[in-house]
Design a protein around this motif. Structure first.
Motif, PDB file in Angstrom:
ATOM      1  N   TYR A  99     -15.048  10.026 -12.623  1.00  0.00           N
ATOM      2  CA  TYR A  99     -14.443   8.901 -13.331  1.00  0.00           C
ATOM      3  C   TYR A  99     -12.968   9.174 -13.596  1.00  0.00           C
ATOM      4  O   TYR A  99     -12.550  10.316 -13.792  1.00  0.00           O
ATOM      5  N   GLN A 103     -13.452   4.754 -15.638  1.00  0.00           N
ATOM      6  CA  GLN A 103     -13.959   3.943 -14.532  1.00  0.00           C
ATOM      7  C   GLN A 103     -14.364   4.843 -13.377  1.00  0.00           C
ATOM      8  O   GLN A 103     -13.682   5.822 -13.054  1.00  0.00           O
ATOM      9  N   SER A 105     -14.498   6.497 -10.049  1.00  0.00           N
ATOM     10  CA  SER A 105     -13.415   6.616  -9.069  1.00  0.00           C
ATOM     11  C   SER A 105     -13.832   7.322  -7.790  1.00  0.00           C
ATOM     12  O   SER A 105     -13.124   7.262  -6.785  1.00  0.00           O
ATOM     13  N   ASN A 200     -18.135  -1.004  -9.276  1.00  0.00           N
ATOM     14  CA  ASN A 200     -17.014  -1.393 -10.129  1.00  0.00           C
ATOM     15  C   ASN A 200     -16.780  -2.898 -10.195  1.00  0.00           C
ATOM     16  O   ASN A 200     -16.137  -3.381 -11.131  1.00  0.00           O
ATOM     17  N   SER A 212     -21.497  -1.515 -13.697  1.00  0.00           N
ATOM     18  CA  SER A 212     -20.486  -0.705 -14.392  1.00  0.00           C
ATOM     19  C   SER A 212     -20.701  -0.736 -15.903  1.00  0.00           C
ATOM     20  O   SER A 212     -20.468   0.270 -16.589  1.00  0.00           O
ATOM     21  N   HIS A 216     -21.437   2.613 -18.266  1.00  0.00           N
ATOM     22  CA  HIS A 216     -20.688   2.912 -19.484  1.00  0.00           C
ATOM     23  C   HIS A 216     -21.642   3.091 -20.663  1.00  0.00           C
ATOM     24  O   HIS A 216     -21.478   3.997 -21.488  1.00  0.00           O
ATOM     25  N   ASN A 220     -21.464   7.346 -18.873  1.00  0.00           N
ATOM     26  CA  ASN A 220     -20.888   7.774 -17.589  1.00  0.00           C
ATOM     27  C   ASN A 220     -21.563   9.030 -17.025  1.00  0.00           C
ATOM     28  O   ASN A 220     -20.973  10.118 -17.001  1.00  0.00           O
TER      29      ASN A 220
END
Length: 285
Positions: A99, A103, A105, A200, A212, A216, A220
């Motif tokens: 992340y 977010q 990644s 995402n 997503s 969260h 995560n």
């Protein structure tokens, strides 16, 4: 099999040609737009490891069943309700998740193995996930997983094929077609890039859910099991639902070292060469 209790559990819908039509689910995705005709239709959650910070209480309540750990390697338990359940032979990827500023990644596949995404066949389910987890031992993942040297063309995973069988009343039936893993519509970097973008950007629309937001809410997770899509059924598999006493078998095997005939013989005798294959054999209860 409890070792994956901290892993996020996600699946991919529509990553193998014709499967959704065989499963009677193509209509569910008629309004879902994809980047190209061959692209998967979307992703769904089948296990949410923690929800300490739910986006809202209604969401937590609605998805509480998905916090029940469903993975097993020996048994599959049918629902208490009188509904049809079908095996879905797939490949499961164990992935690292990274992340950046909260977010996702990066998604890095590390291992793969035989997986069974058992699914309830009911019309009118609001979300895909409504048909995917109905309690403990309602999914299958092999105890034998194989390390990925590189998730790109030419990697060791390219040597593998997947097949599946149903043992019923002492008879062995081919349940899914025997196909090469490179036959998936999206594979290698194309698939891992798609997974990252889909997680995402996927919204709460039709049969899909906002992945997503769930991630969260689960703080995560750093690892995930991602099943990359069910393969095509044989004529027998397409028309046959599971019943108590069956044995459902999914095998991912190195076809450069083991022939399909060898695989079938190993199923008939229940003696497997775990050096060259990932086997998932589950009794239906």
């Amino acid at each position: 099999m409890a070792k994956y209790k901290k892993f996020l559990g996600l699946g991919i819908a529509g990553n193998f040609a014709l499967h959704l039509d065989q499963a009677g689910e193509a209509e569910d995705f008629k309004d879902v737009m994809t980047a190209d005709e061959a692209a998967p239709k979307g992703m769904f959650p089948f296990f949410l490891p923690r929800q300490q910070n739910p986006v809202n209480k209604a969401e937590l309540s609605a998805k509480k069943i998905l916090t029940t750990y469903p993975l097993g390697a020996d048994n599959i338990k049918l629902p208490k309700e009188d509904v049809n359940v079908q095996a879905e032979p797939e490949v499961g990827l164990i992935c690292d998740l990274e992340y950046t500023v909260g977010q996702l990644s990066k998604v890095t596949p590390r291992y793969f193995g035989a997986y069974n995404d058992y699914s309830i066949r009911i019309k009118g389910a609001e979300k895909i996930s409504d048909k995917k987890n109905w309690g403990h031992e309602t999914k299958g993942f092999s105890n034998t997983i194989i390390e990925i040297d590189k998730f790109s063309k030419g990697g060791n995973i390219d040597n593998y094929s997947i097949c599946s069988f149903l043992r019923r009343d002492g008879e062995v039936h081919a349940y899914g077609e025997d196909v090469e893993l490179t036959g998936y519509s999206y594979f290698h970097e194309k698939l891992s890039d798609w997974i990252l973008n889909q997680i995402n950007t996927q919204e709460d629309f039709g049969p899909l859910e906002p992945i997503s937001e769930y991630i969260h809410a689960c703080d995560n997770p750093s690892e995930a099991i991602i099943s990359i899509g069910a393969t095509r059924y044989t004529e027998y598999g397409e028309k046959t639902f599971l019943k108590a006493g069956d044995e459902s078998i999914v095998i991912v095997y190195d076809r450069t070292k083991v022939s399909s005939e060898d695989v079938l013989q190993s199923v008939k005798t229940s003696h497997y060469n775990n050096e060259n294959m990932s086997v998932l054999a589950q009794k239906v209860l």
